[in-house]
Design an enzyme around this catalytic site. Structure first.
Site, PDB file in Angstrom:
ATOM      1  N   ASP A  34       0.859  -1.197   0.000  1.00 35.27           N
ATOM      2  CA  ASP A  34       0.000   0.000   0.000  1.00 35.27           C
ATOM      3  C   ASP A  34       0.887   1.236   0.000  1.00 35.27           C
ATOM      4  OD1 ASP A  34      -3.275   0.276   0.823  1.00 35.27           O
ATOM      5  OD2 ASP A  34      -2.080   2.119   0.984  1.00 35.27           O
ATOM      6  N   ASN A 121     -12.787  -0.575  -9.032  1.00 35.51           N
ATOM      7  CA  ASN A 121     -13.899  -0.098  -9.872  1.00 35.51           C
ATOM      8  C   ASN A 121     -13.584   1.228 -10.550  1.00 35.51           C
ATOM      9  OD1 ASN A 121     -16.100  -1.950  -9.796  1.00 35.51           O
ATOM     10  ND2 ASN A 121     -16.254  -1.550  -7.593  1.00 35.51           N
ATOM     11  N   ARG A 152     -24.315 -12.807  -4.885  1.00 36.49           N
ATOM     12  CA  ARG A 152     -25.417 -11.996  -4.333  1.00 36.49           C
ATOM     13  C   ARG A 152     -26.762 -12.508  -4.835  1.00 36.49           C
ATOM     14  NH1 ARG A 152     -22.027  -6.378  -5.101  1.00 36.49           N
ATOM     15  NH2 ARG A 152     -21.242  -6.274  -2.979  1.00 36.49           N
ATOM     16  N   HIS A 176     -20.019  -4.888 -14.822  1.00 35.83           N
ATOM     17  CA  HIS A 176     -20.229  -4.842 -13.370  1.00 35.83           C
ATOM     18  C   HIS A 176     -20.834  -3.487 -13.011  1.00 35.83           C
ATOM     19  CE1 HIS A 176     -19.693  -5.836  -9.237  1.00 35.83           C
ATOM     20  NE2 HIS A 176     -18.724  -4.988  -9.009  1.00 35.83           N
TER      21      HIS A 176
HETATM   22  N1  APR Z   1      -0.963   2.344  -4.908  1.00 37.23           N
HETATM   23  C1  APR Z   1      -1.205   1.479  -3.902  1.00 37.23           C
HETATM   24  N2  APR Z   1      -2.240   1.601  -3.062  1.00 37.23           N
HETATM   25  C2  APR Z   1      -3.045   2.634  -3.231  1.00 37.23           C
HETATM   26  C3  APR Z   1      -2.858   3.592  -4.257  1.00 37.23           C
HETATM   27  C4  APR Z   1      -1.748   3.413  -5.114  1.00 37.23           C
HETATM   28  N3  APR Z   1      -1.497   4.275  -6.117  1.00 37.23           N
HETATM   29  N4  APR Z   1      -3.846   4.517  -4.166  1.00 37.23           N
HETATM   30  C5  APR Z   1      -4.634   4.151  -3.154  1.00 37.23           C
HETATM   31  N5  APR Z   1      -4.145   3.032  -2.563  1.00 37.23           N
HETATM   32  C6  APR Z   1      -4.667   2.282  -1.416  1.00 37.23           C
HETATM   33  C7  APR Z   1      -5.207   3.164  -0.312  1.00 37.23           C
HETATM   34  O1  APR Z   1      -4.148   3.669   0.501  1.00 37.23           O
HETATM   35  C8  APR Z   1      -6.129   2.215   0.427  1.00 37.23           C
HETATM   36  O2  APR Z   1      -5.495   1.605   1.536  1.00 37.23           O
HETATM   37  O3  APR Z   1      -5.782   1.506  -1.824  1.00 37.23           O
HETATM   38  C9  APR Z   1      -6.461   1.154  -0.627  1.00 37.23           C
HETATM   39  C10 APR Z   1      -7.946   1.046  -0.934  1.00 37.23           C
HETATM   40  O4  APR Z   1      -8.574   0.568   0.199  1.00 37.23           O
HETATM   41  P1  APR Z   1     -10.006   1.088   0.680  1.00 37.23           P
HETATM   42  O5  APR Z   1     -10.053   2.564   0.576  1.00 37.23           O
HETATM   43  O6  APR Z   1     -10.299   0.448   1.985  1.00 37.23           O
HETATM   44  O7  APR Z   1     -10.999   0.515  -0.458  1.00 37.23           O
HETATM   45  P2  APR Z   1     -11.616  -0.960  -0.608  1.00 37.23           P
HETATM   46  O8  APR Z   1     -12.916  -1.004   0.088  1.00 37.23           O
HETATM   47  O9  APR Z   1     -10.591  -1.974  -0.272  1.00 37.23           O
HETATM   48  O10 APR Z   1     -11.937  -0.965  -2.175  1.00 37.23           O
HETATM   49  C11 APR Z   1     -10.916  -0.816  -3.133  1.00 37.23           C
HETATM   50  O11 APR Z   1     -12.135  -2.045  -4.824  1.00 37.23           O
HETATM   51  O12 APR Z   1     -14.368  -2.738  -4.982  1.00 37.23           O
HETATM   52  C12 APR Z   1     -13.416  -1.781  -5.329  1.00 37.23           C
HETATM   53  O13 APR Z   1     -14.817   0.165  -5.531  1.00 37.23           O
HETATM   54  C13 APR Z   1     -13.797  -0.441  -4.777  1.00 37.23           C
HETATM   55  O14 APR Z   1     -12.283   0.710  -6.195  1.00 37.23           O
HETATM   56  C14 APR Z   1     -12.491   0.277  -4.879  1.00 37.23           C
HETATM   57  C15 APR Z   1     -11.467  -0.826  -4.559  1.00 37.23           C
END
Ligand code: APR
Length: 320
Positions: A34, A121, A152, A176
């Site tokens: 991350d 997404n 679902r 989707h």
């Molecule tokens: N590189 C690596 N990690 C990143 C980057 C990047 N450039 N940009 C954002 N992130 C990380 C964020 O720091 C965060 O921890 O991606 C993570 C996304 O996690 P959440 O915000 O918890 O989102 P989540 O619910 O896991 O969903 C992620 O999946 O279903 C799809 O619509 C949803 O697009 C979204 C994705």
């Protein structure tokens, strides 16, 4: 034999759940990546600290350096921003396109042979952009959508009909988004067509329509309840099923966003279709025959993906 390696790009809600499931199932060594290094490291450590209790023997690490993900067998991408209440998946397009470009640059040289599963997404367009940006072959780049949408649909039907979910055979195809296509005429319960349940009065046409609509907005329903993010348990379970089929050469046929090159009359586009996943990646796109209505609904869904793809091409002409 050397352990398999699974890297999870994005250590948020879905990424953390993916890591937990992959560890419990001992699918291989797990690397959580991350931008926020502490998040990846903290979750890896937390899950590792549960291994004595759950009895798994999995190596876990967290990182913000792509070098640590090198030579992955599987990469699952959730990097991006999730939906907030009132947002559609499509509203995420421009932000997540930029993020997916960074991810593609990070993985293309370090793990060129990985099977790459995208969850970010708006799925169908983001997975297409990922394939183009990374240059990883189309049969190794896939999107997670249909497994979740189908799960679902099956869940809602099992609740309605009071039957075990394992007795329901069904799939949801197309993009989707709100135009995804559940196929009631291809839905079977304990081997019997769903139409028999309608004939016997176990479910009305109207209830079935409501279930189809609830499936289409299944993600939005969770977003509304959570208020602070989108679904993560079911999306993670879906991604893991796809990864496991690849790693163990299970050759499961699963509905996924796959590259279409003539199949279903579509070219140069990703959309949800049944595919066979084995050690060769996407080993086959299965073409199910669609009746007139099903074909019409499928085409509507594909057209919605095409519109979004056009919007993506306006943002980044390199996607042409
Ligand atoms: N590189 C690596 N990690 C990143 C980057 C990047 N450039 N940009 C954002 N992130 C990380 C964020 O720091 C965060 O921890 O991606 C993570 C996304 O996690 P959440 O915000 O918890 O989102 P989540 O619910 O896991 O969903 C992620 O999946 O279903 C799809 O619509 C949803 O697009 C979204 C994705």
């Amino acid at each position: 034999m050397q352990n398999k390696k699974i890297s999870l790009i994005g250590a948020g809600q879905i990424g953390g759940t993916l890591a937990h499931l992959a560890a419990i199932k001992e699918l291989g060594d797990v690397v959580l990546f991350d931008l926020v290094a502490g998040l990846a490291k903290g979750k890896a450590l937390d899950i590792a600290q549960s291994s004595a209790i759950d009895g798994f023997n999995t190596s876990l690490m967290g990182t913000d350096n792509y070098v640590d993900t090198a030579n992955s067998d599987v990469i699952i991408i959730t990097a991006g921003v999730p939906r907030k209440p009132g947002m559609t998946r499509d509203d995420l397009l421009s932000t997540n396109l930029k993020i997916i470009k960074q991810v593609a640059d990070g993985i293309k040289d370090t793990s060129p042979n990985a099977f790459v599963i995208c969850i970010t997404n708006p799925l169908d367009v983001i997975v297409m952009a990922l394939q183009k940006y990374s240059g990883i072959p189309e049969n190794k780049v896939i999107g997670m959508a249909g497994v979740l949408d189908t799960s679902r649909y099956k869940y809602f039907l099992s609740q309605e009909l009071n039957v075990p979910i394992s007795e329901i055979d069904a799939f949801v195809l197309g993009g989707h988004g709100d135009t995804m296509v559940p196929f009631p005429n291809k839905t079977f319960i304990s081997g019997k067509p769903l139409s028999k349940y309608i004939e016997n009065g176990k479910i009305s046409h109207q209830r079935l329509e409501e279930i189809i609509n609830r499936t289409r907005s299944g993600g939005a329903e969770v977003v509304k309840l959570l208020e602070t993010g989108s679904a993560f348990y079911a999306p993670a379970a879906s991604g893991i099923e796809m990864a496991e089929s690849y790693l163990k050469d299970q050759k499961k046929v699963l509905p996924c966003a796959a590259y279409l090159n003539g199949q279903y009359g579509q070219n140069n586009i990703y959309a949800g279709v049944p595919v066979k996943i084995g050690s060769g990646g996407i080993e086959e796109v299965i073409e199910v025959s669609l009746d007139e209505d099903e074909k019409k609904n499928f085409d509507v869904s594909i057209n919605a993906v095409k519109e979004l793809l056009d919007a993506a091409k306006k943002i980044d002409p390199n996607l042409e």
